[in-house]
Design a protein around this motif. Sequence first.
Motif, PDB file in Angstrom:
ATOM      1  N   SER A  96      28.668  53.145   2.130  1.00 42.10           N
ATOM      2  CA  SER A  96      27.393  52.527   1.748  1.00 42.10           C
ATOM      3  C   SER A  96      26.315  53.579   1.516  1.00 42.10           C
ATOM      4  O   SER A  96      25.489  53.839   2.400  1.00 42.10           O
ATOM      5  N   PRO A  97      26.310  54.228   0.353  1.00 38.95           N
ATOM      6  CA  PRO A  97      25.258  55.216   0.078  1.00 38.95           C
ATOM      7  C   PRO A  97      23.889  54.553   0.020  1.00 38.95           C
ATOM      8  O   PRO A  97      23.745  53.442  -0.499  1.00 38.95           O
ATOM      9  N   ARG A  98      22.894  55.225   0.573  1.00 43.22           N
ATOM     10  CA  ARG A  98      21.538  54.677   0.615  1.00 43.22           C
ATOM     11  C   ARG A  98      20.703  55.254  -0.531  1.00 43.22           C
ATOM     12  O   ARG A  98      20.739  56.452  -0.790  1.00 43.22           O
ATOM     13  N   ASN A  99      19.973  54.389  -1.192  1.00 46.04           N
ATOM     14  CA  ASN A  99      19.040  54.838  -2.223  1.00 46.04           C
ATOM     15  C   ASN A  99      17.714  55.166  -1.554  1.00 46.04           C
ATOM     16  O   ASN A  99      16.934  54.272  -1.216  1.00 46.04           O
ATOM     17  N   ILE A 100      17.465  56.463  -1.350  1.00 50.99           N
ATOM     18  CA  ILE A 100      16.302  56.869  -0.569  1.00 50.99           C
ATOM     19  C   ILE A 100      15.424  57.902  -1.255  1.00 50.99           C
ATOM     20  O   ILE A 100      14.249  58.023  -0.913  1.00 50.99           O
ATOM     21  N   HIS A 120      19.151  57.119  -7.449  1.00 48.32           N
ATOM     22  CA  HIS A 120      18.835  56.233  -6.327  1.00 48.32           C
ATOM     23  C   HIS A 120      18.089  54.996  -6.813  1.00 48.32           C
ATOM     24  O   HIS A 120      17.022  54.641  -6.314  1.00 48.32           O
ATOM     25  N   VAL A 121      18.651  54.362  -7.809  1.00 44.10           N
ATOM     26  CA  VAL A 121      18.095  53.131  -8.366  1.00 44.10           C
ATOM     27  C   VAL A 121      19.221  52.117  -8.491  1.00 44.10           C
ATOM     28  O   VAL A 121      20.397  52.428  -8.306  1.00 44.10           O
ATOM     29  N   LEU A 167      16.630  47.608 -14.543  1.00 40.52           N
ATOM     30  CA  LEU A 167      16.584  48.806 -13.718  1.00 40.52           C
ATOM     31  C   LEU A 167      15.542  48.602 -12.626  1.00 40.52           C
ATOM     32  O   LEU A 167      14.392  48.258 -12.903  1.00 40.52           O
ATOM     33  N   HIS A 168      15.955  48.807 -11.368  1.00 40.92           N
ATOM     34  CA  HIS A 168      15.045  48.604 -10.231  1.00 40.92           C
ATOM     35  C   HIS A 168      15.032  49.845  -9.354  1.00 40.92           C
ATOM     36  O   HIS A 168      16.079  50.429  -9.063  1.00 40.92           O
ATOM     37  N   ASN A 169      13.840  50.240  -8.930  1.00 41.96           N
ATOM     38  CA  ASN A 169      13.662  51.385  -8.046  1.00 41.96           C
ATOM     39  C   ASN A 169      13.314  50.890  -6.645  1.00 41.96           C
ATOM     40  O   ASN A 169      12.177  50.497  -6.384  1.00 41.96           O
ATOM     41  N   PRO A 170      14.282  50.903  -5.710  1.00 37.67           N
ATOM     42  CA  PRO A 170      14.022  50.369  -4.376  1.00 37.67           C
ATOM     43  C   PRO A 170      13.403  51.384  -3.412  1.00 37.67           C
ATOM     44  O   PRO A 170      13.129  51.071  -2.263  1.00 37.67           O
ATOM     45  N   THR A 171      13.202  52.625  -3.881  1.00 39.89           N
ATOM     46  CA  THR A 171      12.734  53.681  -2.992  1.00 39.89           C
ATOM     47  C   THR A 171      11.204  53.677  -2.886  1.00 39.89           C
ATOM     48  O   THR A 171      10.504  52.961  -3.605  1.00 39.89           O
ATOM     49  N   GLY A 172      10.703  54.527  -2.030  1.00 38.28           N
ATOM     50  CA  GLY A 172       9.262  54.675  -1.874  1.00 38.28           C
ATOM     51  C   GLY A 172       8.668  55.732  -2.769  1.00 38.28           C
ATOM     52  O   GLY A 172       7.510  56.122  -2.578  1.00 38.28           O
ATOM     53  N   TRP A 189      19.153  63.773 -22.750  1.00 37.72           N
ATOM     54  CA  TRP A 189      19.120  62.461 -22.112  1.00 37.72           C
ATOM     55  C   TRP A 189      17.675  61.953 -21.997  1.00 37.72           C
ATOM     56  O   TRP A 189      16.827  62.617 -21.373  1.00 37.72           O
ATOM     57  N   PRO A 190      17.392  60.801 -22.603  1.00 28.89           N
ATOM     58  CA  PRO A 190      16.033  60.253 -22.451  1.00 28.89           C
ATOM     59  C   PRO A 190      15.785  59.832 -21.006  1.00 28.89           C
ATOM     60  O   PRO A 190      16.723  59.519 -20.268  1.00 28.89           O
ATOM     61  N   LYS A 191      14.530  59.823 -20.614  1.00 26.64           N
ATOM     62  CA  LYS A 191      14.174  59.465 -19.244  1.00 26.64           C
ATOM     63  C   LYS A 191      13.231  58.273 -19.221  1.00 26.64           C
ATOM     64  O   LYS A 191      12.385  58.121 -20.106  1.00 26.64           O
ATOM     65  N   VAL A 192      13.402  57.464 -18.205  1.00 26.85           N
ATOM     66  CA  VAL A 192      12.637  56.239 -18.065  1.00 26.85           C
ATOM     67  C   VAL A 192      11.884  56.279 -16.743  1.00 26.85           C
ATOM     68  O   VAL A 192      12.481  56.503 -15.687  1.00 26.85           O
ATOM     69  N   LYS A 193      10.592  56.061 -16.793  1.00 29.09           N
ATOM     70  CA  LYS A 193       9.785  56.059 -15.587  1.00 29.09           C
ATOM     71  C   LYS A 193       9.821  54.675 -14.936  1.00 29.09           C
ATOM     72  O   LYS A 193       9.552  53.670 -15.592  1.00 29.09           O
ATOM     73  N   VAL A 194      10.181  54.686 -13.655  1.00 26.40           N
ATOM     74  CA  VAL A 194      10.213  53.440 -12.877  1.00 26.40           C
ATOM     75  C   VAL A 194       9.470  53.709 -11.574  1.00 26.40           C
ATOM     76  O   VAL A 194       9.925  54.517 -10.755  1.00 26.40           O
ATOM     77  N   LYS A 195       8.331  53.079 -11.387  1.00 26.74           N
ATOM     78  CA  LYS A 195       7.541  53.314 -10.193  1.00 26.74           C
ATOM     79  C   LYS A 195       8.237  52.759  -8.948  1.00 26.74           C
ATOM     80  O   LYS A 195       9.146  51.922  -9.044  1.00 26.74           O
ATOM     81  N   ALA A 196       7.801  53.230  -7.806  1.00 29.92           N
ATOM     82  CA  ALA A 196       8.370  52.762  -6.537  1.00 29.92           C
ATOM     83  C   ALA A 196       8.270  51.242  -6.451  1.00 29.92           C
ATOM     84  O   ALA A 196       7.199  50.660  -6.666  1.00 29.92           O
TER      85      ALA A 196
END
Length: 779
Positions: free
Chosen positions: A290-294, A701-702, A718-723, A750-757
Amino acid sequence: MKKKLSLFCIAFLCFGNGMSSLAQERITAINQLLKHLNGTLKCSIKEFNGTELRAEQVFHGSTLKTKSGDWSLRLNTSPVSGQPEVMDVSASFQLKKGLAKATAVSVSFDFSSWSPKNYVLVPAAVYNGNRYRSIGNGYDPPYPEDMYYNPSVPLTISNNPRLSSQEGEAAVIELATGNVATPAMCFFSEKKKKGFVVLTTQRSRLGSNGLSISENKRKDSCSFNISAPAVRKMAAGFGDFHLSNDQAPDWKAGDEVTLDFKVYLFDALNIPDLLKKFMEVRKALTGLNSPRNILPMSELFELSTAICKGNFIEVPAGSYYKPENNNDFQLGWVSGMMNTYPMLALNDKKERDRVMAELDFVVNKLQGKSGYFFGGVKASGELIPEKMNAGFKPAQAMVRKNADVLLWLMKHMLLLKAQGYGKSVKTEWENAAEKLAAAFVHNWKKDGEFGQYIAPETGEIAVFNSTAGAIVPAGLAMASDYFQKKEWLTVAQDAVRFYYKRDVENQGLTGGHCGDISQDADSESAFGFLESLMALYYSTGQKEWLDKAEVQAALAATWVFSYDPVFPKESAIGKLKSSMAGAVWASIQNKHAAPGICTASGDYIFKLFRATGKVRYADLIRDIQHAHSEAVNRPGHLTTNGLAGSSMERIQLSDAEGKSSIGNFINTRNSWTETNGVLMAMELPGVYLNLDQHRLYVFDHVQAEIQSINLSGTTILLHNPTGYDANVSVMAETNKQAEKPLSYMAFLGWPKVKVKAGESIKLLVKPGAGISMLTLNKS
């Protein structure tokens, strides 16, 4: 009654005449499974005086009477549907009556018709039985004189647990599950063309389980034993042994413990078949981890490059980013002239100038007359010789470091050109790389190998043998393309075939890659050789290299935690509740795991996944990346005494450094662990999507999932569960694009996508002339 009962007989006595026909079928199936290797199962009670075995009493039925009480045994078996070569087994021991002092329980697999030629593997601890000449009694032992300038030197290891290579000498290997990357014991029989793997769990309620292998003097029988708990006379340290202080527990009436294990017995033509089977099943008993997205990869990149920016120094020796905690410079291996690569990728003028200054320093200060480089220099400017014996001169250096120089010098020049700064590539750098490649080619033609240590002034191999040249073919393949020297690619291919045959296929190990071990099996050479195999695939497109790479990836996986181990609750790792599946063990001498591969991103594992479509490779590098993040220091998650983004090289489950070290970080930082983290953040995509196969895999970690597929394209949530805010790289391609080996500079595109906390967004990924992405909406 015969002394060694068949598994069928044991089970029959345990369950009695009333057992069902189904149970009979299951027991018969296990009996038939072990029969192919002349194996029998034995369940026993062991009484100890300290760590000395005082008495062992074997179950010959479902009950056992000892002086201390009455015991019962429940042996449960179940075949795995559609897999006749595997069986799930559990053995439950209970003290029904009495009081048993200092007692352990065990299950052993006893094999007659044994051969010392059998290949024995315990992941991260024992390779080929460790049946090699041993020297020293401690960390990094000095080499004796007979190892220098001797092409016939036998493979030589530190003082580690091992079976004996001497005739008429019995041997016992005693380990706890904390000593291994996967709680497993394996062997391959060349004579019977069979492989054996037994998987078990890390611990029972009594603590860590024990794993031991006992071979008799005649070497015609061998026992593989699993015990609860581990009771070893001696615990293995870093090239030595110390008293284990293990204790068998006292039992009272009603106490019970169960040992669970999974047994595989299968056809195998060679050692590679055993390795591939192990990788296929290594998580089969413990289950998916169970890797943690941190910590998003982009945040890690920012934190760690900030540390590196602050470590640039100008000293009498030259100008460079410090690879260590002092001002001395160490080339290659632990990140000297490797930590420069992500700094160059920043595409920042100040850092680019600094990187160029370091390349100038390396080329002008450290290259010897032969073309080989010295391994380090003090801040004062004094060269640092390596692994020297007082009786031999001139000074020598690690072959592995020189392999790093060639590979990374080529990557730096390629990156500058890909960024549009080709005119900044200096002729001096190209000349240095060309001269180093030519030196390797010269030694290959002259000596038929690259050796472990070389003399940079003369070019002579000072210490032969080992797989210290694991990365050399990768560098030669890159240099061959860059300088248009076809012969160098031929040498690279010949060298890979040689090392693969001698070390991987015939010995089931690679080793001698680290600067602080002997020629011990180690993870760094295993991953380094995989780098070379994928480099040849990139250069040639030939399937031969992919086939060998799959075997090598399996060998590399033996060094990686396959599950999330339990650490002591009061330890640093225990308090953080870190998921450490993916931590990489160092070597059979240095008995600890670390965050990441020393020193690389492991992008070649991703490339293997992309080329084969086999998810186990994606899982492997994903695990490695996530375990690394667990070791990164940051507010609320302290792992070092350093800055946010710093990390260190200890993820310690073994008691090699004492029981108090288990689960505790060392309060320092290691540049190489920070470097490999930054490299993973660069060279691995955050999200990978195959548009034709609708295959989505997340490394960052998303969280991501495909929501819809239509003529407009593929929509991803795409969801960012981190802080932390994340900048996620997305690699999307078609089947046709995936057929082409991935280039070293692919990450730049590789294009990049910004996903806030805490944010979720939708992406539309659509194929066209290229792959374009459009953010649809945010929530």
